[in-house]
Design an enzyme around this catalytic site. Structure first.
Site, PDB file in Angstrom:
ATOM      1  N   ASN A  90     -12.698  10.388  -1.297  1.00  0.00           N
ATOM      2  CA  ASN A  90     -13.136   9.547  -2.407  1.00  0.00           C
ATOM      3  C   ASN A  90     -13.348   8.132  -1.883  1.00  0.00           C
ATOM      4  O   ASN A  90     -12.546   7.628  -1.092  1.00  0.00           O
ATOM      5  CB  ASN A  90     -12.096   9.565  -3.531  1.00  0.00           C
ATOM      6  CG  ASN A  90     -12.095  10.890  -4.266  1.00  0.00           C
ATOM      7  OD1 ASN A  90     -13.153  11.473  -4.489  1.00  0.00           O
ATOM      8  ND2 ASN A  90     -10.922  11.371  -4.624  1.00  0.00           N
ATOM      9  N   HIS A  96      -8.035   8.487   3.217  1.00  0.00           N
ATOM     10  CA  HIS A  96      -7.367   9.791   3.221  1.00  0.00           C
ATOM     11  C   HIS A  96      -8.387  10.881   2.959  1.00  0.00           C
ATOM     12  O   HIS A  96      -9.272  10.729   2.114  1.00  0.00           O
ATOM     13  CB  HIS A  96      -6.244   9.865   2.185  1.00  0.00           C
ATOM     14  CG  HIS A  96      -6.648   9.464   0.794  1.00  0.00           C
ATOM     15  ND1 HIS A  96      -6.782   8.140   0.409  1.00  0.00           N
ATOM     16  CD2 HIS A  96      -6.957  10.208  -0.297  1.00  0.00           C
ATOM     17  CE1 HIS A  96      -7.145   8.087  -0.859  1.00  0.00           C
ATOM     18  NE2 HIS A  96      -7.272   9.342  -1.315  1.00  0.00           N
ATOM     19  N   HIS A 136      -6.377   3.419   0.866  1.00  0.00           N
ATOM     20  CA  HIS A 136      -5.980   3.668   2.267  1.00  0.00           C
ATOM     21  C   HIS A 136      -6.641   4.999   2.599  1.00  0.00           C
ATOM     22  O   HIS A 136      -6.367   6.008   1.927  1.00  0.00           O
ATOM     23  CB  HIS A 136      -4.446   3.733   2.367  1.00  0.00           C
ATOM     24  CG  HIS A 136      -3.913   3.997   3.741  1.00  0.00           C
ATOM     25  ND1 HIS A 136      -2.859   3.276   4.302  1.00  0.00           N
ATOM     26  CD2 HIS A 136      -4.257   4.914   4.678  1.00  0.00           C
ATOM     27  CE1 HIS A 136      -2.601   3.731   5.518  1.00  0.00           C
ATOM     28  NE2 HIS A 136      -3.432   4.738   5.760  1.00  0.00           N
ATOM     29  N   ASP A 138      -0.047  16.659  -1.232  1.00  0.00           N
ATOM     30  CA  ASP A 138      -0.340  15.821  -2.393  1.00  0.00           C
ATOM     31  C   ASP A 138       0.731  16.050  -3.461  1.00  0.00           C
ATOM     32  O   ASP A 138       1.144  17.180  -3.709  1.00  0.00           O
ATOM     33  CB  ASP A 138      -1.732  16.159  -2.952  1.00  0.00           C
ATOM     34  CG  ASP A 138      -2.253  15.094  -3.889  1.00  0.00           C
ATOM     35  OD1 ASP A 138      -3.190  14.374  -3.516  1.00  0.00           O
ATOM     36  OD2 ASP A 138      -1.697  14.973  -5.009  1.00  0.00           O
ATOM     37  N   HIS A 192      -3.765   1.025   8.535  1.00  0.00           N
ATOM     38  CA  HIS A 192      -4.393   0.855   7.230  1.00  0.00           C
ATOM     39  C   HIS A 192      -5.885   0.542   7.359  1.00  0.00           C
ATOM     40  O   HIS A 192      -6.263  -0.444   7.984  1.00  0.00           O
ATOM     41  CB  HIS A 192      -3.711  -0.289   6.449  1.00  0.00           C
ATOM     42  CG  HIS A 192      -4.316  -0.497   5.101  1.00  0.00           C
ATOM     43  ND1 HIS A 192      -3.851   0.153   3.979  1.00  0.00           N
ATOM     44  CD2 HIS A 192      -5.379  -1.239   4.700  1.00  0.00           C
ATOM     45  CE1 HIS A 192      -4.602  -0.199   2.942  1.00  0.00           C
ATOM     46  NE2 HIS A 192      -5.540  -1.040   3.357  1.00  0.00           N
ATOM     47  N   GLY A 242     -13.247   7.712  -8.345  1.00  0.00           N
ATOM     48  CA  GLY A 242     -11.878   7.818  -8.849  1.00  0.00           C
ATOM     49  C   GLY A 242     -10.838   7.552  -7.783  1.00  0.00           C
ATOM     50  O   GLY A 242      -9.659   7.869  -7.966  1.00  0.00           O
ATOM     51  N   CYS A 275       0.852  -1.196   0.000  1.00  0.00           N
ATOM     52  CA  CYS A 275       0.000   0.000   0.000  1.00  0.00           C
ATOM     53  C   CYS A 275       0.886   1.243   0.000  1.00  0.00           C
ATOM     54  O   CYS A 275       1.745   1.410   0.867  1.00  0.00           O
ATOM     55  CB  CYS A 275      -0.916  -0.015   1.228  1.00  0.00           C
ATOM     56  SG  CYS A 275      -1.784   1.546   1.490  1.00  0.00           S
ATOM     57  N   CYS A 323       0.764   3.250   3.283  1.00  0.00           N
ATOM     58  CA  CYS A 323       1.474   2.527   4.354  1.00  0.00           C
ATOM     59  C   CYS A 323       2.979   2.682   4.168  1.00  0.00           C
ATOM     60  O   CYS A 323       3.721   2.801   5.150  1.00  0.00           O
ATOM     61  CB  CYS A 323       1.087   1.054   4.364  1.00  0.00           C
ATOM     62  SG  CYS A 323      -0.525   0.730   5.118  1.00  0.00           S
ATOM     63  N   HIS A 359      -8.711  14.647   1.515  1.00  0.00           N
ATOM     64  CA  HIS A 359      -8.050  15.714   0.768  1.00  0.00           C
ATOM     65  C   HIS A 359      -8.435  17.030   1.441  1.00  0.00           C
ATOM     66  O   HIS A 359      -9.630  17.304   1.621  1.00  0.00           O
ATOM     67  CB  HIS A 359      -8.551  15.772  -0.675  1.00  0.00           C
ATOM     68  CG  HIS A 359      -8.233  14.566  -1.511  1.00  0.00           C
ATOM     69  ND1 HIS A 359      -7.219  14.549  -2.447  1.00  0.00           N
ATOM     70  CD2 HIS A 359      -8.801  13.335  -1.566  1.00  0.00           C
ATOM     71  CE1 HIS A 359      -7.186  13.358  -3.054  1.00  0.00           C
ATOM     72  NE2 HIS A 359      -8.150  12.608  -2.534  1.00  0.00           N
TER      73      HIS A 359
HETATM   74  P1  5GP Z   1      -7.549   9.462  -4.464  1.00  0.00           P
HETATM   75  O1  5GP Z   1      -7.762   9.598  -5.930  1.00  0.00           O
HETATM   76  O2  5GP Z   1      -7.221   8.023  -4.070  1.00  0.00           O
HETATM   77  O3  5GP Z   1      -8.637  10.056  -3.621  1.00  0.00           O
HETATM   78  O4  5GP Z   1      -6.272  10.340  -4.108  1.00  0.00           O
HETATM   79  C1  5GP Z   1      -4.959   9.863  -4.137  1.00  0.00           C
HETATM   80  C2  5GP Z   1      -4.069  11.078  -4.138  1.00  0.00           C
HETATM   81  O5  5GP Z   1      -2.757  10.662  -3.834  1.00  0.00           O
HETATM   82  C3  5GP Z   1      -4.021  11.808  -5.487  1.00  0.00           C
HETATM   83  O6  5GP Z   1      -4.463  13.160  -5.322  1.00  0.00           O
HETATM   84  C4  5GP Z   1      -2.535  11.716  -5.889  1.00  0.00           C
HETATM   85  O7  5GP Z   1      -2.056  12.905  -6.495  1.00  0.00           O
HETATM   86  C5  5GP Z   1      -1.848  11.454  -4.565  1.00  0.00           C
HETATM   87  N1  5GP Z   1      -0.608  10.684  -4.677  1.00  0.00           N
HETATM   88  C6  5GP Z   1      -0.406   9.579  -5.463  1.00  0.00           C
HETATM   89  N2  5GP Z   1       0.849   9.107  -5.264  1.00  0.00           N
HETATM   90  C7  5GP Z   1       1.425   9.927  -4.330  1.00  0.00           C
HETATM   91  C8  5GP Z   1       2.723   9.940  -3.722  1.00  0.00           C
HETATM   92  O8  5GP Z   1       3.601   9.109  -3.966  1.00  0.00           O
HETATM   93  N3  5GP Z   1       2.972  10.945  -2.825  1.00  0.00           N
HETATM   94  C9  5GP Z   1       2.021  11.887  -2.508  1.00  0.00           C
HETATM   95  N4  5GP Z   1       2.383  12.826  -1.621  1.00  0.00           N
HETATM   96  N5  5GP Z   1       0.789  11.893  -3.065  1.00  0.00           N
HETATM   97  C10 5GP Z   1       0.497  10.921  -3.958  1.00  0.00           C
HETATM   98 ZN    ZN Z   2      -2.260   1.359   3.729  1.00  0.00          ZN
END
Ligand code: 5GP
Ligand code: ZN
Length: 117
Positions: A91, A104, A102, A34, A50, A97, A8, A11, A106
């Site tokens: 999300n 989170h 895991h 991000d 997690h 999307g 993950c 993680c 935003h």
């Molecule tokens: P989701 O689409 O799952 O709600 O959001 C995942 C977020 O993680 C996206 O906004 C993406 O830009 C961010 N993200 C993906 N990989 C990484 C990473 O390696 N480091 C950081 N800091 N953010 C990441």
């Molecule tokens: Zn995780």
């Protein structure tokens, strides 16, 4: 399932295997910027344990879910948008999307955000 899973992405950030710009941390919560910001302020707030998404977390550990929300408010303060306003986005599942399974939040702000429509 709580715990740390090596496959993950978030993680691995918790474990320090992938670098991140940390903006807030407690024993149970971690927040970092991000990598592809969609607003002038865009941080992600996660539980160190997690959980796949918000409903899974809320069912498994309601107290930790609450800590995640207060943590998001602390991140807004630390990032200077608590007074100007910000948006919290979770999300959940394929149609949203969600890319990382895991939980989170935003935290988006730092300028006028688009409408929800
Ligand atoms: P989701 O689409 O799952 O709600 O959001 C995942 C977020 O993680 C996206 O906004 C993406 O830009 C961010 N993200 C993906 N990989 C990484 C990473 O390696 N480091 C950081 N800091 N953010 C990441
Ligand atoms: Zn995780």
């Amino acid at each position: 399932m709580p715990g740390v899973t090596s496959d993950c992405l978030f993680c691995r950030i918790v474990a320090g295997e992938i670098p991140a710009t940390v903006v807030y941390e407690t024993e149970a919560i971690l927040a970092f910027r991000d990598i592809a910001p969609k607003a002038p302020v865009h941080s992600l707030v996660i539980t160190k344990a997690h959980h796949a998404d918000l409903p899974a977390l809320a069912r498994a550990d309601p107290e930790l879910a609450s800590e995640l929300l207060t943590g998001a408010a602390e991140v807004a303060k630390a990032e200077g948008v608590a007074d100007s306003g910000y948006r919290l986005v979770f999300n959940i599942g394929p149609d949203s999307g969600q890319e990382v399974a895991h939980v989170h939040a935003h935290v988006l702000g730092g300028g006028r955000l688009g409408g929800m429509g």
